[in-house]
Design a protein around this motif. Sequence first.
Motif, mmCIF file in Angstrom:
data_model
loop_
_atom_site.group_PDB
_atom_site.id
_atom_site.type_symbol
_atom_site.label_atom_id
_atom_site.label_comp_id
_atom_site.label_asym_id
_atom_site.label_seq_id
_atom_site.Cartn_x
_atom_site.Cartn_y
_atom_site.Cartn_z
ATOM 1 N N ALA A 192 0.831 -1.212 0.000
ATOM 2 C CA ALA A 192 0.000 0.000 0.000
ATOM 3 C C ALA A 192 0.863 1.258 0.000
ATOM 4 N N ASP A 193 1.893 1.293 0.875
ATOM 5 C CA ASP A 193 2.773 2.460 0.939
ATOM 6 C C ASP A 193 3.622 2.570 -0.322
ATOM 7 N N PHE A 194 4.000 1.427 -0.862
ATOM 8 C CA PHE A 194 4.801 1.420 -2.089
ATOM 9 C C PHE A 194 4.023 2.074 -3.234
ATOM 10 N N LEU A 195 2.760 1.698 -3.403
ATOM 11 C CA LEU A 195 1.949 2.281 -4.468
ATOM 12 C C LEU A 195 1.745 3.771 -4.247
ATOM 13 N N LYS A 196 1.545 4.153 -2.970
ATOM 14 C CA LYS A 196 1.377 5.566 -2.664
ATOM 15 C C LYS A 196 2.659 6.340 -2.938
ATOM 16 N N GLN A 197 3.780 5.733 -2.602
ATOM 17 C CA GLN A 197 5.073 6.379 -2.822
ATOM 18 C C GLN A 197 5.305 6.658 -4.302
ATOM 19 N N HIS A 198 4.854 5.746 -5.167
ATOM 20 C CA HIS A 198 5.066 5.898 -6.599
ATOM 21 C C HIS A 198 3.831 6.432 -7.315
ATOM 22 N N LYS A 199 2.897 6.976 -6.547
ATOM 23 C CA LYS A 199 1.733 7.684 -7.065
ATOM 24 C C LYS A 199 0.911 6.817 -8.011
ATOM 25 N N SER B 57 -2.523 5.166 -8.318
ATOM 26 C CA SER B 57 -3.865 5.166 -7.736
ATOM 27 C C SER B 57 -4.680 4.022 -8.330
ATOM 28 N N LEU B 58 -5.614 3.506 -7.562
ATOM 29 C CA LEU B 58 -6.426 2.366 -7.970
ATOM 30 C C LEU B 58 -7.879 2.773 -8.150
#
Length: 453
Positions: A178-185, A187-188
């Motif tokens: 979850a943090d990884f996806l947020k870090q690399h912007k 969005s789902l």
Amino acid sequence: MSNEANNTNSSKIFKGKSLAVTIATVLLFAAVLTFAIYEGTKNTVTVTANGEQEEVRTHAETVGAFLEEQEIEAGEHDFLSHSKETPINEDLALEWDAAEQYNVTVDGKATSAWTTENTVSEILAKADVELTKHDKVSPALDEQVDEETTISVEKAYEVTIQDGLNEKKVWSTSTTVADFLKQHKVSLGKLDRVEKEMDELVLPNSKVKVVRVEKVTDVVEDTVKYAVETKKDDSLLKGNEKVVQKGANGVVKKTYEVIKENGKEVKRDLKNEKVVKEPTKQVTAVGTKTVVASVSRGAQTKAAPAAKATPATQAAPAQEKKQEKAAVKTASVEKAATPAPAKAEPAKAQPAEEPAGGKEFYVSATAYTASCTGCSGITATGINLHANPGLKVIAVDPSVIPLGSKVWVEGYGNAIAGDTGGAIKGNKIDLFMANKSDALSFGRKQVKVRVLN
């Protein structure tokens, strides 16, 4: 006498005390002078120790001797503005700062560093920790800390991220999906999914796959095939068919709910179906009429000798004339000639000239007789070939040449498609010949035909 003696003694005592005082004074002066000379020969060392400044006079000849004199122990990591071997020949400004120990963890492994600096970047440099721009450091590199603070370093590593059909390598530190996806912007959408648990840790050289899911509506028009109904028709020759009502396909509109993953359809559900146009049934008449060949033997005439008036030359014109008048596919043959013995073979006639019109194509032709092995002499349309040896009949594939059709055959003339055969398939025909030797000598030939009706 006694008074004089006393005076004399008193005078001696006084003199003795004066001498002692004088000696003491001289000694004191000498001591003061010596002390003054000793102090005067000292050098002044201005010491700044851990931020506090103090002036010290000393006879120490080197910085090292001075530090021993002042009972200062300088460690190997301490800051000393002059080396211990530096001589003290004059006044000197000396700076000394004691090193402090800082705690550092790199990917959870503890280490430490002794330094007099207090910024995170300087402490990590002293601890020989090499950093990349992708590493995560806490506190920040430019922040000042004390020896109670533990500096944390998380080394970055490569991770593959597949977002739909796009794939790339990125840098990450130990973190959750979850943090990884947020870090690399990344969005789902509400239908998108990740093929890992969101609280799962992202490991080095792993892949985080994001599946882009979309739901769309697809409206298509499909063809509804028309039905075919057949009816028997005794006005048509057996084997012939005629379309009474032409069929037409219908149209139905179908609404589908389509699920796509990364642009590829994975599921399709029919949600609604509506008939836009009803199909029209095709009605086909199937002939049941059987061709009956009748032979009329008239009186013998002198004008038509038997040798020249053969059944073949008489049958075709009479048949053509009757078919045109009746507008049906029948074969009525009149045989008008001088009666001949029943076993006599008819004379050969010259083939009719090629007519105009009709459908023209080439076929593979063979010949047969009514007396062939396994033959009954009665054609598929009911023609008795034994009784009509001069009739021109060909066996055909009804899907190519319909039964009952009038056909011109190169080298054979006008004939009726009145028979079929097990080996007659496609562009093949079999020519009826009354004479067996003629049939054998014909062999197999490529001939041109015209289907006239």
